[in-house]
Design a protein around this motif. Structure first.
Motif, PDB file in Angstrom:
ATOM      1  N   ARG A   5      20.675  -7.947  64.254  1.00 13.44           N
ATOM      2  CA  ARG A   5      20.703  -8.439  65.627  1.00 13.44           C
ATOM      3  C   ARG A   5      22.117  -8.875  66.025  1.00 13.44           C
ATOM      4  O   ARG A   5      22.914  -9.287  65.188  1.00 13.44           O
ATOM      5  N   VAL A   6      22.369  -8.783  67.302  1.00 12.50           N
ATOM      6  CA  VAL A   6      23.675  -9.178  67.825  1.00 12.50           C
ATOM      7  C   VAL A   6      23.473 -10.295  68.840  1.00 12.50           C
ATOM      8  O   VAL A   6      22.562 -10.235  69.674  1.00 12.50           O
ATOM      9  N   LEU A   7      24.297 -11.319  68.726  1.00 13.26           N
ATOM     10  CA  LEU A   7      24.223 -12.436  69.667  1.00 13.26           C
ATOM     11  C   LEU A   7      25.371 -12.324  70.663  1.00 13.26           C
ATOM     12  O   LEU A   7      26.521 -12.135  70.280  1.00 13.26           O
ATOM     13  N   ALA A   8      25.034 -12.408  71.942  1.00  6.76           N
ATOM     14  CA  ALA A   8      26.078 -12.434  72.968  1.00  6.76           C
ATOM     15  C   ALA A   8      26.360 -13.892  73.312  1.00  6.76           C
ATOM     16  O   ALA A   8      25.477 -14.604  73.775  1.00  6.76           O
ATOM     17  N   ILE A   9      27.569 -14.326  73.038  1.00  2.44           N
ATOM     18  CA  ILE A   9      27.953 -15.718  73.286  1.00  2.44           C
ATOM     19  C   ILE A   9      28.746 -15.788  74.587  1.00  2.44           C
ATOM     20  O   ILE A   9      29.747 -15.090  74.748  1.00  2.44           O
ATOM     21  N   VAL A  10      28.288 -16.593  75.511  1.00  2.00           N
ATOM     22  CA  VAL A  10      28.986 -16.744  76.782  1.00  2.00           C
ATOM     23  C   VAL A  10      29.426 -18.196  76.950  1.00  2.00           C
ATOM     24  O   VAL A  10      28.630 -19.043  77.312  1.00  2.00           O
ATOM     25  N   PRO A  11      30.693 -18.501  76.653  1.00  2.00           N
ATOM     26  CA  PRO A  11      31.171 -19.858  76.902  1.00  2.00           C
ATOM     27  C   PRO A  11      31.389 -20.050  78.397  1.00  2.00           C
ATOM     28  O   PRO A  11      31.911 -19.156  79.060  1.00  2.00           O
ATOM     29  N   ALA A  12      30.969 -21.186  78.926  1.00  2.00           N
ATOM     30  CA  ALA A  12      31.080 -21.377  80.373  1.00  2.00           C
ATOM     31  C   ALA A  12      31.393 -22.831  80.703  1.00  2.00           C
ATOM     32  O   ALA A  12      30.852 -23.747  80.094  1.00  2.00           O
ATOM     33  N   HIS A  13      32.309 -23.005  81.626  1.00  2.00           N
ATOM     34  CA  HIS A  13      32.579 -24.334  82.165  1.00  2.00           C
ATOM     35  C   HIS A  13      32.606 -24.222  83.682  1.00  2.00           C
ATOM     36  O   HIS A  13      33.475 -23.552  84.233  1.00  2.00           O
ATOM     37  N   THR A  28      20.157  -6.685  81.510  1.00  2.00           N
ATOM     38  CA  THR A  28      19.836  -5.300  81.876  1.00  2.00           C
ATOM     39  C   THR A  28      20.766  -4.317  81.167  1.00  2.00           C
ATOM     40  O   THR A  28      20.322  -3.287  80.673  1.00  2.00           O
ATOM     41  N   GLY A  29      22.062  -4.657  81.083  1.00  2.00           N
ATOM     42  CA  GLY A  29      23.053  -3.731  80.533  1.00  2.00           C
ATOM     43  C   GLY A  29      23.042  -3.669  79.023  1.00  2.00           C
ATOM     44  O   GLY A  29      23.427  -2.666  78.438  1.00  2.00           O
ATOM     45  N   ALA A  30      22.635  -4.769  78.358  1.00  2.00           N
ATOM     46  CA  ALA A  30      22.609  -4.797  76.900  1.00  2.00           C
ATOM     47  C   ALA A  30      21.343  -5.518  76.454  1.00  2.00           C
ATOM     48  O   ALA A  30      21.397  -6.605  75.893  1.00  2.00           O
ATOM     49  N   PRO A  31      20.183  -4.885  76.711  1.00  2.00           N
ATOM     50  CA  PRO A  31      18.907  -5.575  76.497  1.00  2.00           C
ATOM     51  C   PRO A  31      18.589  -5.850  75.025  1.00  2.00           C
ATOM     52  O   PRO A  31      17.761  -6.720  74.735  1.00  2.00           O
ATOM     53  N   ASP A  32      19.257  -5.155  74.103  1.00  6.34           N
ATOM     54  CA  ASP A  32      18.961  -5.402  72.690  1.00  6.34           C
ATOM     55  C   ASP A  32      19.763  -6.580  72.138  1.00  6.34           C
ATOM     56  O   ASP A  32      19.619  -6.940  70.978  1.00  6.34           O
ATOM     57  N   LEU A  33      20.575  -7.197  72.985  1.00  9.19           N
ATOM     58  CA  LEU A  33      21.345  -8.358  72.537  1.00  9.19           C
ATOM     59  C   LEU A  33      20.600  -9.649  72.871  1.00  9.19           C
ATOM     60  O   LEU A  33      19.928  -9.738  73.894  1.00  9.19           O
ATOM     61  N   ASP A  34      20.713 -10.645  71.993  1.00  9.51           N
ATOM     62  CA  ASP A  34      20.208 -11.972  72.326  1.00  9.51           C
ATOM     63  C   ASP A  34      21.331 -12.725  73.019  1.00  9.51           C
ATOM     64  O   ASP A  34      22.489 -12.623  72.622  1.00  9.51           O
ATOM     65  N   LEU A  35      20.962 -13.480  74.033  1.00  9.83           N
ATOM     66  CA  LEU A  35      21.979 -14.152  74.840  1.00  9.83           C
ATOM     67  C   LEU A  35      22.005 -15.655  74.542  1.00  9.83           C
ATOM     68  O   LEU A  35      20.956 -16.287  74.437  1.00  9.83           O
ATOM     69  N   GLY A  81      21.364 -16.301  61.329  1.00 14.68           N
ATOM     70  CA  GLY A  81      21.447 -15.055  60.583  1.00 14.68           C
ATOM     71  C   GLY A  81      21.823 -13.822  61.385  1.00 14.68           C
ATOM     72  O   GLY A  81      21.467 -12.708  61.020  1.00 14.68           O
ATOM     73  N   TYR A  82      22.545 -13.997  62.481  1.00 17.43           N
ATOM     74  CA  TYR A  82      23.036 -12.836  63.205  1.00 17.43           C
ATOM     75  C   TYR A  82      24.186 -12.220  62.429  1.00 17.43           C
ATOM     76  O   TYR A  82      25.035 -12.940  61.913  1.00 17.43           O
ATOM     77  N   SER A  83      24.216 -10.893  62.366  1.00 18.35           N
ATOM     78  CA  SER A  83      25.296 -10.257  61.610  1.00 18.35           C
ATOM     79  C   SER A  83      26.510 -10.022  62.499  1.00 18.35           C
ATOM     80  O   SER A  83      27.628  -9.969  62.023  1.00 18.35           O
ATOM     81  N   CYS A  84      26.294  -9.880  63.795  1.00 19.57           N
ATOM     82  CA  CYS A  84      27.401  -9.652  64.713  1.00 19.57           C
ATOM     83  C   CYS A  84      27.256 -10.534  65.942  1.00 19.57           C
ATOM     84  O   CYS A  84      26.162 -10.969  66.275  1.00 19.57           O
ATOM     85  N   ALA A  85      28.386 -10.759  66.590  1.00 14.83           N
ATOM     86  CA  ALA A  85      28.351 -11.509  67.833  1.00 14.83           C
ATOM     87  C   ALA A  85      29.386 -10.936  68.785  1.00 14.83           C
ATOM     88  O   ALA A  85      30.402 -10.387  68.363  1.00 14.83           O
ATOM     89  N   VAL A  86      29.095 -11.068  70.068  1.00 16.73           N
ATOM     90  CA  VAL A  86      30.034 -10.636  71.096  1.00 16.73           C
ATOM     91  C   VAL A  86      30.316 -11.843  71.966  1.00 16.73           C
ATOM     92  O   VAL A  86      29.429 -12.645  72.225  1.00 16.73           O
ATOM     93  N   ARG A  87      31.569 -11.990  72.389  1.00 17.71           N
ATOM     94  CA  ARG A  87      31.907 -13.096  73.260  1.00 17.71           C
ATOM     95  C   ARG A  87      32.330 -12.553  74.609  1.00 17.71           C
ATOM     96  O   ARG A  87      33.221 -11.716  74.699  1.00 17.71           O
ATOM     97  N   LEU A  88      31.628 -12.997  75.649  1.00 15.18           N
ATOM     98  CA  LEU A  88      31.981 -12.605  77.016  1.00 15.18           C
ATOM     99  C   LEU A  88      32.303 -13.854  77.803  1.00 15.18           C
ATOM    100  O   LEU A  88      31.717 -14.904  77.566  1.00 15.18           O
TER     101      LEU A  88
END
Lengths: 239, 147
Positions: A5-13, A28-35, A81-88
């Motif tokens: 699984r891949v986690l999408a990390i969105v830091p926001a202030h 919608t664009g990356a539905p297999d990612l957990d947000l 236990g996510y193996s990958c993460a993306v930061r947007l």
């Protein structure tokens, strides 16, 4: 046990205006990612919005900087236990459609950290000339030091592989730490790769980088660039 | 050897030493941080009692005006003390950041676990999990199953 699984990390202030768009786009664009949205002490409607939209989020009350937010996101990824993460970024300048491109080198085990670069391969992104110059100088310096090729050292569009998650969940530079991050990973002998991506201008809101902050950041970076190579390799680094 | 200046100097440095010890007694100042101040006030007291010490040091350094040595030493001590505290503040800032992150991540994990276990209804709305402030979050932690 690491899952695929891949986690999408969105830091926001204080990104209440652009967050709904970012959330919708990732869903919608990356539905297999957990947000996971990390709300770094927002004083606007961000938190209420996240609760209403039932988005998984981490929140604290006082602003601690994007470095702390990303570290918290990576800690969460590590713990679950996510193996990958993306930061947007929470301001919507990173299109979710480009995430696959960012993850590919990690899936093919060619890199531990992938940077989405605005400038690689002649990418066009409208930046003020002064900032562009500062970034160019920083990129040249970093490329020389790490003997790699860095064109966009302040990009916040990143993908993390398992080794990077392990290392950065423990230590992630605070403040506006992207160049610091690069140096730290390089010091830890992790593989950093850049891929060209297209970015948009922010959907709404103001960039948090004011001139004064930019100066402080530059001074800090200069110090970090000088000091990081002198530090011993961190624990958990590859030999 | 005597004079009102020396009398006042002894009085002030003794008062400083007593103040530090009193703060430690009241636990307003922890032992580890008090050591730097105790040694500082002891040196001050020694110099006030024995002016020849100051003169000896000044003579040895080649300084013609002995009180200048005192000022120099004072400056140095204040500098070292401030630096010491900056180091402590930096360390504490790092610790606090880690702590806040840890609590926030745990709180999100607990919320996820509750939703997965379907106990969200029994506990009321999960929205109240972390209203605001660390106290509210701490209660979230206590409520956590198995914590």
């Amino acid at each position: 046990m690491k899952s695929a699984r891949v986690l999408a990390i969105v830091p926001a202030h204080n990104e209440a205006d652009s967050l709904p768009g970012v959330i919708r786009e990732v869903r919608t664009g990356a539905p297999d990612l957990d947000l996971l949205v990390v709300d770094d002490g927002s004083t606007d409607a961000s938190l209420a919005l996240l609760r209403r939209a039932k988005v998984r989020h981490v929140h604290w009350d006082e602003r601690m900087g994007v470095g702390a937010a990303v570290r918290a996101g990576l800690t969460y990824a590590d713990r679950l236990g996510y193996s990958c993460a993306v930061r947007l970024d929470g301001d919507g300048q990173h299109p979710a459609s480009q995430i696959d491109q960012l993850l590919r080198p990690i899936r093919e085990e060619r890199a531990d950290l992938v940077i989405g670069s605005r400038y690689r391969d002649g990418g066009t992104y409208p930046s003020p000339r002064g900032r562009r110059l500062a970034q160019w100088a920083l990129a040249r310096g970093l490329s020389m030091m790490t003997r790699g090729q860095v064109t966009d050292p302040t990009s916040g569009f990143l993908a993390f592989g398992p080794a990077a998650i392990d290392l950065l969940a423990e230590h992630h530079p605070g403040g506006y730490g992207e160049p610091e991050l690069l140096l730290y990973l390089w010091r830890s002998h992790l593989r950093v790769l850049e891929v060209p991506v297209e970015m948009r201008e922010r959907i709404a809101g103001q960039t948090s980088l004011t001139m004064l902050r930019l100066l402080g950041t530059a001074a800090r970076m200069l110090l970090v660039v000088l000091v990081t190579p002198l530090r011993p390799a961190p624990r958990g680094a590859r030999s | 050897m005597t004079g009102p200046v020396q009398f006042i100097a002894v009085l002030v440095s003794a008062a400083l030493l007593l103040l530090v010890l009193e703060l430690v007694r009241r636990r307003a100042l922890s032992e580890e941080y008090s050591l730097i101040w105790i040694s500082f006030s002891l040196v001050l007291l020694a110099l006030a009692l024995r002016r020849d010490l100051l003169h000896a040091v000044a003579g040895w350094l080649g300084v013609h005006y002995p009180p200048a040595v005192l000022l120099l030493a004072l400056l140095l001590v204040v500098f070292v003390a401030s630096l010491h505290f900056s180091v402590i503040v930096s360390r504490q800032r790092r610790q606090i950041e880690r702590l806040v992150e840890e609590v926030a991540v745990l709180s999100t994990e607990v919320r996820g676990l509750r939703e997965a276990a379907g106990t969200a209804v029994a506990h009321g709305s999960t929205d109240h999990d972390e209203t605001s402030g660390v106290a509210a979050r701490a209660s979230t932690e206590r409520d956590a199953p198995g914590a």
